[in-house]
Structure formats: C-alpha cells, structure tokens
Motif scaffolding. Sequence first.
Motif, PDB file in Angstrom:
ATOM      1  N   ALA A   1       0.838  -1.202   0.000  1.00  8.73           N
ATOM      2  CA  ALA A   1       0.000   0.000   0.000  1.00  8.73           C
ATOM      3  C   ALA A   1       0.868   1.247   0.000  1.00  8.73           C
TER       4      ALA A   1
ATOM      5  N   GLU B   1      10.126   6.360  -2.955  1.00 13.02           N
ATOM      6  CA  GLU B   1      11.210   5.866  -2.086  1.00 13.02           C
ATOM      7  C   GLU B   1      10.978   4.412  -1.704  1.00 13.02           C
TER       8      GLU B   1
ATOM      9  N   SER C   1      -3.296   5.726   4.938  1.00 12.90           N
ATOM     10  CA  SER C   1      -3.283   5.433   3.514  1.00 12.90           C
ATOM     11  C   SER C   1      -3.261   3.921   3.281  1.00 12.90           C
TER      12      SER C   1
ATOM     13  N   ARG D   1      -4.513   8.627  -2.492  1.00 12.91           N
ATOM     14  CA  ARG D   1      -3.095   8.840  -2.792  1.00 12.91           C
ATOM     15  C   ARG D   1      -2.751  10.328  -2.803  1.00 12.91           C
TER      16      ARG D   1
ATOM     17  N   LYS E   1       2.052  14.953   2.793  1.00 12.48           N
ATOM     18  CA  LYS E   1       3.510  14.799   2.731  1.00 12.48           C
ATOM     19  C   LYS E   1       4.191  16.093   2.324  1.00 12.48           C
TER      20      LYS E   1
ATOM     21  N   PHE F   1       9.527  16.171   1.084  1.00 10.36           N
ATOM     22  CA  PHE F   1      10.226  16.094  -0.195  1.00 10.36           C
ATOM     23  C   PHE F   1      11.420  17.025  -0.155  1.00 10.36           C
TER      24      PHE F   1
END
Lengths: 225, 420
Positions: A80, A85, B226, B272, B279, B285
């Motif tokens: 999932a 990365e 998630s 997603r 994120k 990032f």
Amino acid sequence: MKILIIEDEPELSSSIIKYLSGENYLCELASSFAEAIEKITLYDYECIILDLMLPGGDGMNILREIRRQGKGDGVIIISAKGSLENKLEGLKSGADDYLHKPFHLAELAARIQSVIRRKQFGSSNSVQEHEIHIDLLARTVKVNDTEVPLTKKEIDLLLYFIGNKNRVISKNAIAEHLSGDMADMFDSYDYIYAHIKNLKKKLTDAGCENYIKTIYGTGYKWEGV
Amino acid sequence: MKLINTTIRPLIWYALFVFALSVPAFFLLLNSVWASELDEYHEAMKGRIVTELNEMKLDTAELHRFLQLWSRTEQGITIVPETRRLKNDSFYTKTAFDKYYGETEKFRGMQTTIVLGQHPYRLSIVTNMEETDETYYMVAALSLLFFLLMLAGFIWIARNYSAKIWLPFYDTLARLRRFDLKTNQGIDLSPTSIDEFKELNTSITELTRNSLQTYQSQKEFTENASHELQTPVAILRSKIDLLLQDDTFTKEQTEAISQLIQPLSRLSHINRNLLLVVKIEHYQFGDEEQVSLKQLISAISAQIRDYTASDIVLSIEQDLTLQANRFLAETMLNNLVGNAIRHGGNHTIHINLVQGELTVSNAGDKSLTSEKLFKRYSHASPDSPGAGLGLAIVGEICQKYGWKPSYEFKDGKHFFRIKF
C-alpha cells in the motif's frame, strides 16, 4: 509453476489465488511473517508475491532473507506504500517488481508472467502464442514469420493480453497498465480504444486470427487455447 | 535591534538624565556656597569698617569728605548718611554692567546700617562674582567628561562582558535555527551555568522533542491511514476483477459491475493525493535538484499525447531551471496539464513558458471561482467531477517553493499561470 503468496489479508489472497489458478500455476499461501520464512527456506518458487506489512515482521526482511539464502525466486512486492522511495528501496533490496495497492489482478498476472519469463529464459527471451512470435529482447513481433510493425505500446498491450488469456480485462485495468499513474488524469478511455483498434488491425492485416474480443461495456478479452 | 543595544540603551538614557540633573545641581550649589562665602566676607568687612572709622574719631565734615573720596576709589563700597536705621541687613544678587571689565557681570551685595559717631549711615558692599561663571563651565565640562567616560565604559562592558554572558543564548539560537524536523534528530544544546539559560534550554529541548514526536506520529498516521484505506480498496478491486470473469451474469449485471471500477479507482486516487498533500505539508520532499522546465514540459506533453485527442501546443521562449524536487515539479505540471485535458473537451491545450511564467490554457464555458481554486477540497466548478485535489496539490507545491499560482478566464479560455 509454483507461486507463493505472502499476504495477511485473506480476502485479497484468496482473490489472487482464484485468478491465478486457472493458468498452470500452483499457488501457496503464507499469511504471517513466520510462515513465510518457513516456506521460503523449505521450498523454491518461480515467483513470490510479497506484502510488506505482515503480522510478526516487516516483509522487507523476508526479501532480504530470500536473497541472503541465495535463492533465485522472482519477487514481486505488493504494498500500500506507493511512494517512489518505497519502490526504490524494494527494488534495491532485490525485488524484481513493485506493485502498489490497489492493483488489478490482470496487472499482477502480467507481471508474474514477465518475472517468470525473465528468470527462466534469461537473455533468449521470447513468447510464442499461436501464430504470434514475440522477441522480447529485440522487441519485434512476427505473425507466421512475417514481421508486424508494432509500436512499443502495442507490444506491451499484446503481452498484457497474452498474460491474461481468457480473462475479461476491464478498460480501467488496461488504462492503468498503459499509462500508470497518469490514468487518473483522464476521464475517458478513448485512447485505449484507439490503441486496441490499431493492434487488432495490424495483427489481422498480417494474417493473424482475431483473438481480442470486445466485451460490451466492460473491456476486452483474449480468447485462445 | 540587538539584545546588547537594548540593555545599554536605558542605561545611556539614565546616565544622560543624571548628567542633565547634575549640571544645574552643581550650579545652584556653587552659587549658594559662593554667595554665602561673600556674605560672610561682607559681614567681616562691615565690622572692620565700623571699628576702624570709629577709632579714627573724625568729625562729621572730615568723615563726609573721607567717605566721598573712598566711594570714588573703592568701587563697590558706598557709605551714605541715613535718616533712619534699617531693621535687618539685606543680601542680594544682581547683574550689572561693570565699566572696568567692560561687560555685564554678576554681583553679590549687602546693604546694612552702620553707626559712625552718633549718626546712622547706609553701608552697601558689592563684590563681583565674575569667577563663578568660569567655575560653572569647568564643572559642566568635567561632568560631561565623566559622562562620556561612563558611556564608553557601558558600551565597552556591553560589547565584551555582556556578549560573553549571552554567548549560551546565541549558541542556543544558532542551534535552534539549524533544527530541522525532517532529520528526525533532537536538539543538542551546550550546558550553561546561568539559571535562566538552563531553563530556556530545558524548555527548548522539551518543545523540540514534542514537535518531533508529533511530527513523527502524524507522518506515521497518514502513512498508516493510507495503507488502511488502500487495502479494502484492493480487496474490492480484486473481487470486481473476479466477478468480471463470471459468465453466468447477464449483460446488464456485468455492466453494472464494471461501473463500480471507476469510482473505486477515483477513491484510491483521492487517497493517494491526500497522502501527497500531507507529505508536502510535512516537508517530506527534501531532495532538490536543478530541473529544466523545458525538458519537463516536453517529456510530459510527449507522454500525454499518447492518451488524449486534444492537441497540445508548446511555446517555450527560454528555458527556466528550477531548484526543486523533481517529483514535485513533475506532479505540478502533470496536474495542470491533466486538469486542462479533463476539462478542455478535446480542444487545443496551450503550454507557454514566457519570461519566467508558465501558462497552461484550455477552452472553457465560464469562469471558475478563482480565489478558492488552489485550496484543498474546494470545488471550483459544480460540473467538475474531480476530487478538488489536483489544483490543491499545485497550490501546495507552489507554496513550498514560493511560486505564485494564479488563474484567469479570458476570451472563453481558462489560463492557469505559475510565476516562478
């Protein structure tokens, strides 16, 4: 051919097993870390489907254990965790492929076939399907020894169909296969229709029988023995 | 303002205040000392005059003649006959023109009644206080000198001594500035002997530890959420894939089952994207590199041309190199172009890169609500089937790198612009 499915979600593993068992695969299941370690140590598999989050341990450690034991089993991670990365880490640790959840069963089947093919045939990699011969290395397709000028995408699509013989493949599955994450960007599946139409036409023009059947409102199916 | 300056500033103001106070204080004090000294001197002089003149035993005519002469020669002492006696001696200060010095001077004077022979006389003695002025100047100059000396001392002490005292504070500040949540490393502060700094360091250590924990747990939570959400979607998807293989269903049933696929796909897409937004918000990032916008646009449009009937027209005046995370730069462009394709209805899409500004435009019927466009969960248009996240992600990425997104509807076209 033996396949080990390491997945703790029984509903998902049973679907995978049911989808794959029609082809000449023999599927085994390991639903925990310990069980998985035991099975990979005792037996050899053509391909291992590996979920990363397991009761009892991290699936990544199973992958490392497989490689530590020097086994050549093909490994496809299903996780999932879809970030780049995670994917890179999996591939670096020795996985052959990385598929993020949710995936279409057709996609998994095609990838299993591709991994097994790579493992078994090494460099002389080719596929024979009825009158169609695909040279995977040279990326050429011949129908009864006549070369068919297929694009990279069309060869990809052809292999995808052959990997899911006699299965109904939804348009969504094809779209995701062709365009990956970009599939989300488009509402229409028109482009699939165009690609499939071209593929069909090129094959039949070369004297190939039409194996691709349209299933109205749903998708397509490769019919062949 | 620097901390050190803040501490010296009130000191300087206070010193200035004291200095300002000291000048008139000295002035008044000197004045009164000087005056009382002169008064005493006048008093003594009076005694001497009375005694000496009485001892001379002059008759009235001689006395008057003498007094007249004396008044001429002795400036400041006058003795004139008086009809009645003054009760008290009077002392006063006055300014007057001194013809011998040629300037206006300050004088201290005394008026009193003396008795010479049997008659009363008025004696007035006036002495020039001329020397006092110079004394005032000297005192003021000396005060100023000490004041300046004090000022220099303050600054020197602040620069050298205070700077040393505040060293642990500046050290803590520097370390705090280097602190980065993403590295998942706590803050390590050097020990200090000053109680307040010890307290400060303890609080900072505590605070950063809590932030790290919160950051980590939030990160884990979103990742787990998630995962938890994708798994049931994966199960549903696999079940639908299996159902499609069942040929005992009627055509209608199979079609109904197929219709489940797309919403399910959208669900996992939203999931997603949500994860991606979080994120980006959590600065996950970090890896930045030089990204050529021209190459990026060419690559993405080449990819997209395979999947759409819309024509994509590029107009790149000059390449622009961005310092950014490659994945985020790609995502931003993908979302902008994807958005244009989804809503552009097979019309031509223009991608322009002119003077540091990227413009993606497509045909449209009416303007979108522009102020909410780059916000999360906002539906820009009631007809839009998207999850409202594509542009929100563009907004987040722009915010991260300080780029300016804007929207305009003109001549039946939507213009999405990013100013770098």
